[in-house]
Design a protein around this motif. Structure first.
Motif, PDB file in Angstrom:
ATOM      1  N   ILE A 169      -2.047   7.056   1.491  1.00 43.66           N
ATOM      2  CA  ILE A 169      -2.206   8.174   0.552  1.00 43.66           C
ATOM      3  C   ILE A 169      -2.246   9.501   1.309  1.00 43.66           C
ATOM      4  O   ILE A 169      -1.728  10.521   0.832  1.00 43.66           O
ATOM      5  CB  ILE A 169      -3.498   7.989  -0.290  1.00 43.66           C
ATOM      6  CG1 ILE A 169      -3.280   6.877  -1.322  1.00 43.66           C
ATOM      7  CG2 ILE A 169      -3.876   9.287  -0.997  1.00 43.66           C
ATOM      8  CD1 ILE A 169      -4.517   6.541  -2.122  1.00 43.66           C
ATOM      9  N   SER A 187       0.812  -1.221   0.000  1.00 44.77           N
ATOM     10  CA  SER A 187       0.000   0.000   0.000  1.00 44.77           C
ATOM     11  C   SER A 187       0.844   1.269   0.000  1.00 44.77           C
ATOM     12  O   SER A 187       0.471   2.274  -0.621  1.00 44.77           O
ATOM     13  CB  SER A 187      -0.940  -0.002   1.213  1.00 44.77           C
ATOM     14  OG  SER A 187      -0.204  -0.101   2.415  1.00 44.77           O
ATOM     15  N   ALA A 243       0.719   4.108  -2.852  1.00 45.88           N
ATOM     16  CA  ALA A 243       0.469   5.515  -2.526  1.00 45.88           C
ATOM     17  C   ALA A 243       1.520   6.417  -3.168  1.00 45.88           C
ATOM     18  O   ALA A 243       1.198   7.488  -3.719  1.00 45.88           O
ATOM     19  CB  ALA A 243       0.457   5.709  -1.011  1.00 45.88           C
ATOM     20  N   TRP A 245      -5.618   3.983   1.702  1.00 49.50           N
ATOM     21  CA  TRP A 245      -6.141   5.337   1.899  1.00 49.50           C
ATOM     22  C   TRP A 245      -5.373   6.081   2.986  1.00 49.50           C
ATOM     23  O   TRP A 245      -5.110   7.279   2.865  1.00 49.50           O
ATOM     24  CB  TRP A 245      -7.630   5.291   2.227  1.00 49.50           C
ATOM     25  CG  TRP A 245      -8.452   4.862   1.061  1.00 49.50           C
ATOM     26  CD1 TRP A 245      -9.111   3.682   0.900  1.00 49.50           C
ATOM     27  CD2 TRP A 245      -8.655   5.593  -0.148  1.00 49.50           C
ATOM     28  NE1 TRP A 245      -9.716   3.617  -0.323  1.00 49.50           N
ATOM     29  CE2 TRP A 245      -9.474   4.782  -0.990  1.00 49.50           C
ATOM     30  CE3 TRP A 245      -8.254   6.838  -0.619  1.00 49.50           C
ATOM     31  CZ2 TRP A 245      -9.873   5.193  -2.256  1.00 49.50           C
ATOM     32  CZ3 TRP A 245      -8.656   7.244  -1.880  1.00 49.50           C
ATOM     33  CH2 TRP A 245      -9.441   6.431  -2.683  1.00 49.50           C
TER      34      TRP A 245
END
Length: 272
Positions: A127, A4, A8, A124
Motif C-alpha cells: 500500500i 497483496s 493494494a 501494508w
C-alpha cells in the motif's frame, strides 16, 4: 484470491475513485463518460472483439483448459493486457503487424515478471510502495524531455532500481519457500499467460487489424446508405482480401469520395 499487490492496487483505485466523485466537475462529467462508453460498446469492432473473447472464455472453462483458480488471472489479463492491445491495434493498425505482437510476447522477461508479481510483500508495505511508484513514474514521464532535470531523473531511477531489487529479493525468497508450487498446473498457466492468451486471441487480433483497414476505407467513400457500404465492402474485400500493402494505399486514396455508385467502384477496381 488476490495477492497483496493486487489488493493494494484495488484499495488505491477505490480511494482515487471516491476522491474523484467528491469533485463537483467530475460528477457532472459522469453522464458524458457513460455516453461515450455506451458508444464504444456499440462499435462493431468492440462488439466483435467481446463476442470472440466470451466464446474463447466459455470454451476454455467448459473443457477445463482454464482451471478455476486461474480464472481471475485470465479476467485480469483481458482487461490489463488484451484490451490495451486491441486499442493499440485499432489506433496503429498501419504500422503494427501481428508478427511484431508475437515477437514481443515471446520475450524472456515473462518469467521474472511473473515471479515478481506472484510473490509479493505484505499488504501494508505494498500500500505504501504502490503510490510511490506511480508518483516516480509520473515525474519521470514529465521530466523526460527536459535536460535540466537529469540529476532528479538519476535519483528517481536509483530509487526505482532499489525498489526493484526489493521486489526481486522478496520474489526469490517466496519462490524458494514455495518451490512445491511448480508442481501445480496453475503455476505454469499463470507464468505463460501472456503467451497462451495471445496465441488463443491471434485470430481476433488479425481480423481486428483488417477490420480497421476496411472501416477507414469505407469512411473515405461517398456512400451514405448501409446497403451501399456493405456492397462496397464486399467489392473491395473481393479485390484485396488481406493484401496489407494494397489496403494501406487505398486508405490514403482520398479520390474514393469521387465514386458515386457501386457500379463505378466495381469498374475502378477492375481497372486497378
Amino acid at each position: 484470491m488476490f495477492n497483496s499487490r493486487e489488493q493494494a492496487l484495488i484499495i488505491w483505485m477505490i480511494i482515487l475513485l471516491l476522491y474523484a466523485l467528491s469533485v463537483r466537475g467530475v460528477r457532472f462529467s459522469i453522464p458524458k463518460i457513460l455516453k461515450a462508453l455506451v458508444g464504444l460498446l456499440k462499435h462493431p469492432i468492440f462488439i466483435f472483439a467481446n463476442i470472440y473473447i466470451v466464446i474463447v472464455f466459455i470454451y476454455m472453462y467448459s473443457f477445463d483448459v482454464l482451471e478455476r483458480d486461474v480464472t481471475k488471472d485470465y479476467v485480469v489479463w483481458i482487461f490489463l493486457s488484451l484490451y490495451p492491445l486491441i486499442f493499440k491495434i485499432s489506433t496503429k493498425y498501419m504500422e503494427l503487424s501481428i508478427r511484431s505482437i508475437i515477437k514481443e510476447t515471446f520475450k524472456l522477461s515473462i518469467v521474472p515478471i511473473f515471479i515478481i508479481n506472484e510473490y509479493t510483500l505484505s499488504l501494508w508495505v505494498e500500500i505504501i510502495i504502490v503510490p510511490i511508484l506511480f508518483i516516480i513514474v509520473g515525474i519521470l514521464a514529465v521530466t523526460e524531455a527536459e535536460g535540466k532535470y537529469n540529476l532528479i531523473r538519476k535519483l528517481l531511477n536509483s530509487i526505482m532500481v532499489f525498489i526493484g531489487l526489493i521486489f526481486v529479493i522478496t520474489a526469490t525468497i517466496g519462490l524458494t519457500n514455495n518451490y512445491e508450487d511448480a508442481n501445480s498446473l496453475d503455476f505454469w498457466q499463470k507464468m505463460f499467460f501472456d503467451i497462451i492468451g495471445i496465441m488463443l486471441h491471434l485470430p481476433l487480433l488479425f481480423l481486428l487489424r483488417y477490420m480497421c483497414f476496411y472501416e477507414q476505407i469505407l469512411v473515405r467513400t461517398n456512400f451514405g446508405k448501409r446497403s451501399q457500404k456493405l456492397g462496397a465492402l464486399l467489392l473491395i474485400f473481393n479485390k484485396y482480401r488481406f493484401d496489407t500493402d494494397s489496403l494501406k494505399k487505398l486508405v490514403k486514396f482520398y479520390k474514393l469520395r469521387n465514386i458515386k455508385s457501386l457500379e463505378e467502384l466495381k469498374r475502378w477496381l477492375d481497372a486497378e
